[in-house]
Structures are given as C-alpha cells and as structure tokens.
Design an enzyme around this catalytic site. Sequence first.
Site, PDB file in Angstrom:
ATOM      1  N   ASP A 123       0.861  -1.183   0.000  1.00 36.00           N
ATOM      2  CA  ASP A 123       0.000   0.000   0.000  1.00 36.00           C
ATOM      3  C   ASP A 123       0.902   1.238   0.000  1.00 36.00           C
ATOM      4  O   ASP A 123       1.534   1.556   1.009  1.00 36.00           O
ATOM      5  CB  ASP A 123      -0.902   0.028   1.238  1.00 36.00           C
ATOM      6  CG  ASP A 123      -2.032  -0.989   1.176  1.00 36.00           C
ATOM      7  OD1 ASP A 123      -1.954  -1.919   0.343  1.00 36.00           O
ATOM      8  OD2 ASP A 123      -2.988  -0.873   1.962  1.00 36.00           O
TER       9      ASP A 123
ATOM     10  N   LYS B 294     -10.383   0.218  -2.139  1.00 36.05           N
ATOM     11  CA  LYS B 294     -10.225  -0.083  -0.723  1.00 36.05           C
ATOM     12  C   LYS B 294     -10.577   1.161   0.087  1.00 36.05           C
ATOM     13  O   LYS B 294     -10.029   2.244  -0.147  1.00 36.05           O
ATOM     14  CB  LYS B 294      -8.789  -0.510  -0.403  1.00 36.05           C
ATOM     15  CG  LYS B 294      -8.542  -0.734   1.098  1.00 36.05           C
ATOM     16  CD  LYS B 294      -7.122  -1.216   1.377  1.00 36.05           C
ATOM     17  CE  LYS B 294      -6.842  -1.288   2.881  1.00 36.05           C
ATOM     18  NZ  LYS B 294      -5.467  -1.782   3.181  1.00 36.05           N
TER      19      LYS B 294
ATOM     20  N   LYS C  34      -7.001   3.419  -2.905  1.00 37.15           N
ATOM     21  CA  LYS C  34      -7.330   3.374  -1.470  1.00 37.15           C
ATOM     22  C   LYS C  34      -7.532   4.799  -0.965  1.00 37.15           C
ATOM     23  O   LYS C  34      -6.759   5.700  -1.293  1.00 37.15           O
ATOM     24  CB  LYS C  34      -6.201   2.675  -0.718  1.00 37.15           C
ATOM     25  CG  LYS C  34      -6.354   2.628   0.799  1.00 37.15           C
ATOM     26  CD  LYS C  34      -5.174   1.888   1.434  1.00 37.15           C
ATOM     27  CE  LYS C  34      -5.167   2.010   2.947  1.00 37.15           C
ATOM     28  NZ  LYS C  34      -3.997   1.346   3.558  1.00 37.15           N
TER      29      LYS C  34
END
Length: 215
Positions: free
Chosen positions: A90, A181, A152
């Site tokens: 991430d 996400k 995300k």
Amino acid sequence: MNAGEIFQKVDHTKLSAFASWPEIEKLCREAVTYKMASVCIPPCYVGRAHKAFPELSICTVIGFPLGYQTLESKVFEAKQALEAGASEIDMVINLTDVKNGDFDKVTEEIRLLKGTVGDKVLKVIVETCYLAGEEKVKVCKCVTDGGADYIKTSTGFGTGGATVEDIDLFKKYIGSGVKMKASGGIRTREAMEAYIEHGCARIGCSSAISALNSK
C-alpha cells in the site's frame, strides 16, 4: 451479508508508531483465525510475521504516511518489503505533485512501483482528505494509467478517513481493472457493509473483530 463474508474483505490493520511484536503477532493470529484478506503492518515487522505465519497474506505500507519521499526510496522500500515476504504493498502518492498539478509524475511513480511489485498487489493511497474534487478525479486517472490494482482512500493518519461519497466518485472515474479499498475511521459493521455494497473489494480496519462479533 454474514460476518465471514465481510472478514474475507478485511485488511486487519495495525500501523501505530509504537506497535509491539506481541500486538502484531496477535493481529496475525486473528487474521488467520477469521480468514481475513491480509494483515497490514509496519515494514519492520514483515519478515518476522512472514516467518511466523507463512500462510498469511502480508500487506505493508510504502512512503507512509505522508508520501513525499523520493521515488527511489519508495522503490527501495517496496523491494525490501517484497524480499521480506510481503505480498501486498500500500503506497502513498506524492501529494506535493498533486498540489503542483504534476499528474504525469504521479502516474509515473505508480507505474514504476507497479513494475517493482510485479504480480503482487499494489494499492495506491491517495489521501482524499487533502484533495479537492477535481484532484480526486485526476488521481483516479493516474491510478488507472499507472496500472495499480487498487485505489485506497486514506492512510488513517490524515485529517479525515473514508467516505461513501469518495468511493462513489472513485467508482465513476477509475478504470475497469482497478478495485477500491476504503480505510480510515471504519469501526462498525454497518460502515463495512455500506462500503462493500458501494463496491469496495477491501476494507482497511483495526476493529473488525469487535465490530462483527458484537451483538
């Protein structure tokens, strides 16, 4: 939607600056027990967690939490994490590039990180709380053109977390191959269900067990 189906979409998360190994070990054990998608943990624990829980998908963070590290340092971080056993990365985009209007640089950073990650999963944290509406639209294009697997919402360390409105905006502007996400401030079953219903494939959460096991 039953609890087991929700757990399968959760990245069980512990990213505090003072997280101890017993806390990380407990997190990993819980993720195995509840069959969660992954654990999201600090880079310094990736190797130890992978050795202790080889069956577990381990996610870690790169350029975290502010994103303004150099591209070279982010690539180095990612390589180290992959070598230690991470299967998901991430990364935080460089928000200074966004604010300077240099979206080609944002795209290129994502493309190079995806090239580093290869067939592993790359999620791109865009930190929506710091973005204006048009910037959100443009970073959706950056994430898509850069070849990332996920967009995300948040680090959880900014001034705000996920919102359904941002997820709906993502859904409108990301490419068909990009998943979503939601993370940051998600603490209830109702919130998790809402984000999944709006199209999220993953939920970043540190309180999934208490939320889903509560009466």
